[in-house]
Design an enzyme around this catalytic site. Sequence first.
Site, PDB file in Angstrom:
ATOM      1  CD1 TRP A 112      -6.552  -7.227  -0.026  1.00 30.33           C
ATOM      2  CD2 TRP A 112      -5.289  -8.256  -1.550  1.00 30.33           C
ATOM      3  NE1 TRP A 112      -6.303  -6.322  -1.034  1.00 30.33           N
ATOM      4  CE2 TRP A 112      -5.534  -6.924  -1.980  1.00 30.33           C
ATOM      5  CE3 TRP A 112      -4.522  -9.096  -2.355  1.00 30.33           C
ATOM      6  CZ2 TRP A 112      -5.035  -6.433  -3.187  1.00 30.33           C
ATOM      7  CZ3 TRP A 112      -4.024  -8.604  -3.547  1.00 30.33           C
ATOM      8  CH2 TRP A 112      -4.276  -7.287  -3.945  1.00 30.33           C
TER       9      TRP A 112
ATOM     10  CG  HIS B 134      -6.000   0.283  -3.640  1.00 36.46           C
ATOM     11  ND1 HIS B 134      -5.328   0.149  -2.442  1.00 36.46           N
ATOM     12  CD2 HIS B 134      -6.835  -0.788  -3.708  1.00 36.46           C
ATOM     13  CE1 HIS B 134      -5.756  -0.949  -1.814  1.00 36.46           C
ATOM     14  NE2 HIS B 134      -6.656  -1.532  -2.563  1.00 36.46           N
TER      15      HIS B 134
ATOM     16  NE  ARG C 218      -3.306  -3.117  -1.787  1.00 36.09           N
ATOM     17  CZ  ARG C 218      -3.038  -4.204  -1.054  1.00 36.09           C
ATOM     18  NH1 ARG C 218      -1.798  -4.616  -0.941  1.00 36.09           N
ATOM     19  NH2 ARG C 218      -3.997  -4.857  -0.429  1.00 36.09           N
TER      20      ARG C 218
ATOM     21  NE  ARG D 277      -3.324  -2.646   2.609  1.00 36.38           N
ATOM     22  CZ  ARG D 277      -2.871  -3.885   2.830  1.00 36.38           C
ATOM     23  NH1 ARG D 277      -1.580  -4.072   3.064  1.00 36.38           N
ATOM     24  NH2 ARG D 277      -3.690  -4.909   2.831  1.00 36.38           N
TER      25      ARG D 277
ATOM     26  CE1 TYR E  36      -9.931  -4.036  -5.154  1.00 34.97           C
ATOM     27  CE2 TYR E  36      -8.112  -5.336  -4.299  1.00 34.97           C
ATOM     28  CZ  TYR E  36      -8.961  -4.259  -4.189  1.00 34.97           C
ATOM     29  OH  TYR E  36      -8.848  -3.405  -3.128  1.00 34.97           O
TER      30      TYR E  36
END
Length: 342
Positions: free
Chosen positions: A312, A286, A289, A168, A321
């Site tokens: 995660w 983000h 990722r 992150r 995603y």
Amino acid sequence: MADMTPIAGLIATDGHDIAERLREFVQDREAFSDNTWNQLLSVMRIGSRWADEHGRSFLPMSPADLRDYLLWLQASGRASSTVSTHAALISMLHRNAGLVPPNSSPQVFRAVKKINRAAVISGERAGQAVPFRIGDLLTLDQRWSDSERLQQIRDLAFLHVAYATLLRVSELGRLRVRDISRAADGRIVLDVAWTKTIVMTGGLIKGLGDLSSQRLTEWLTLSGLNAEPDAFIFGPVHRTNCARVETSKPLSTRALEDIFARAWQEAGPGQDARSNKNRYRGWSGHSTRVGAAIDMATKKYSTAQIMQEGTWKKAETVMRYIRHVDAHAGAMVDFMDQHIKV
């Protein structure tokens, strides 16, 4: 924050036991991330203002009052995910005050279900950052790798590390030069002290591939940071094309987000992406990722492997995603393709 100021005004004058528990809660605020704590303070401000204006109690809050508050948030235009966040943080505040969370009531459960159902029917969809894919990284690598601008050399190294590690933005920002070591083949290994979901003394180890190791090495060499073990790896670059050694605080989230904005201007599709919940009009913090998760899923890496790389904890997050990747890999699509000739 070391005092009770944001919380003190929520407590009745006779709530001595509650005040003491909340004082202990504030003293232990380091148990929570800055983001969680700031979200809690925001919910407290909004919730207490609503309670004052409507003659209700915020702490403790009754199930009926919480139901009305959540419905008010929905009517005010908040997304269902925001409403759920308010409910969860109000529950957390009550637990830490030694109070029964009002969320456990069927009355509140029905309200949340009603809000979520209405959101889905109205067409609300979860927001998602615009993916930054491997092709985007390689395009930028071609354009910036020989740049004479130190800022672009830093930005390219940052994007390589961001994509390769799936860290992150805040986790990338606090990496220091001393966190770097080398494997036997010369490739870089990063010792990540902790992440949003992994807080343990052993930390987290992330390895970089050949090209990413090369780009990070180039940045450290050209910037002179190799000789500064306490410096943040991705520090500021002065307008005179010189890197500034920064050891006290990392680049701000805004400064790191600006790296993605510059990358979008350089190698994006040429126009803003379709608005997504009034956000995500280009690459953002983000994006690496999301893009890396999609690229891994496209290459048939398992959900467990993707979760491990991105730290995660919930498979549902990853599935959100990558939901479009295997849209045509379902059993029914396969069945019909085998039996219907076009």
